[in-house]
Structure formats: structure tokens, C-alpha cells
Design an enzyme around this catalytic site. Structure first.
Site, PDB file in Angstrom:
ATOM      1  N   PRO A  83     -30.594 -15.857 -22.476  1.00  0.00           N
ATOM      2  CA  PRO A  83     -31.007 -15.731 -21.074  1.00  0.00           C
ATOM      3  C   PRO A  83     -30.287 -14.574 -20.376  1.00  0.00           C
ATOM      4  CG  PRO A  83     -29.546 -17.610 -21.350  1.00  0.00           C
ATOM      5  CD  PRO A  83     -29.833 -17.076 -22.726  1.00  0.00           C
ATOM      6  N   HIS A  84     -31.025 -13.904 -19.517  1.00  0.00           N
ATOM      7  CA  HIS A  84     -30.469 -12.774 -18.766  1.00  0.00           C
ATOM      8  C   HIS A  84     -31.295 -12.583 -17.506  1.00  0.00           C
ATOM      9  CE1 HIS A  84     -33.493 -11.324 -21.607  1.00  0.00           C
ATOM     10  NE2 HIS A  84     -33.771 -10.374 -20.735  1.00  0.00           N
ATOM     11  N   GLY A  85     -30.806 -11.762 -16.623  1.00  0.00           N
ATOM     12  CA  GLY A  85     -31.480 -11.548 -15.346  1.00  0.00           C
ATOM     13  C   GLY A  85     -32.682 -10.630 -15.458  1.00  0.00           C
TER      14      GLY A  85
END
Length: 143
Positions: free
Chosen positions: A61-63
Site C-alpha cells: 500500500p502507498h499513497g
């Protein structure tokens, strides 16, 4: 500031949902000064666009692209979930890498994770690591 510091690693975690795993990965980055408080919401926005489950028990997960302003320093958090967590569509994640990259450094970070996770033996090592140092050693083998 190190991209992967001992403080960024959470071993033997138990989480009840994908959302909890993402929040823990993001909160670890916040707590250690890599991103602002708003980064977690951008991680969830990114997840709504497309799952960050990569296969082989790995999620990253990342922005969103817009989250770049929330990144203070490039960093990785590693959440080890030996029992696994349902990550949607019948997928199970056992290692969740939260990533934040400054100035396109996220591409290098993703590349290193991809190299490590291309070997099933390394994935097993990530899942079964007993110490933060063990996990860091796996990353140091790539660099």
C-alpha cells in the site's frame, strides 16, 4: 534518515482486516517521521483505485500521486502478519510494505521490493523472520 530503519518494522502482527493492515503500515511511517498524518487517507484512496496486493502474500500500500506533498522522507514500513490477513478477492497478505517516496524515489523502493519478492525463498524469509535485523539483512542483500 534511513529508508528502512528497525523502528519501521512490526513483527508478528495480528490484524483483522486489510484496512487495519494499511492503517498500521501508514501509522508506522507517520510515527517515524516519514509522512504527515494525511498520508493514510491517501493510501486508502489509492487502494480504492486498484488493489495493492501483488501476489505471493505481498501487499504494497502507498499513497496516490497527490500524496507526494505528504511525504517528508522516503521510507518503508514492513508489517509482518504470519497468520495472514484477507486482502480482498480471496487473497491473503502476510507481508505488507507501506512505502513513501520523495522525488520519485518510490520507484527505486518498489524495484528493490520486486527484486526481493521475485524469489519465493525470500518471501518465506520475510514471513518467518524473527528479528528486525533479519528483515533488514534481506534488503541489504539487494543493495
Amino acid at each position: 534518515m534511513q529508508v528502512l530503519a528497525k523502528e519501521n518494522i512490526k513483527l508478528n502482527q495480528t490484524v483483522s482486516s486489510k484496512e487495519e493492515a494499511i492503517k498500521l503500515a501508514g501509522q508506522t511511517l507517520i510515527d517515524n517521521g516519514y509522512v504527515t498524518e494525511d498520508y493514510i487517507s491517501k493510501m486508502f484512496e489509492r487502494e480504492e483505485t486498484s488493489s495493492t496486493f501483488m501476489g505471493n502474500f505481498i501487499a504494497i500500500p502507498h499513497g496516490t500521486e497527490e500524496a507526494k506533498s505528504e511525504v517528508l522522507h522516503s521510507g518503508i514500513s514492513i508489517i509482518q502478519i504470519p497468520e495472514g490477513v484477507e486482502y480482498g478477492e480471496g487473497n491473503t497478505a502476510k507481508v505488507v510494505f507501506g512505502i513513501a517516496g520523495k522525488n520519485n524515489e518510490h520507484l527505486d523502493i518498489l524495484s528493490n521490493i520486486a527484486i526481493i519478492c521475485s524469489e519465493e525463498e525470500n518471501i518465506e524469509r520475510l514471513i518467518s523472520a524473527k528479528s528486525e535485523e533479519d528483515l533488514i539483512a534481506i534488503f541489504n542483500e539487494v543493495n
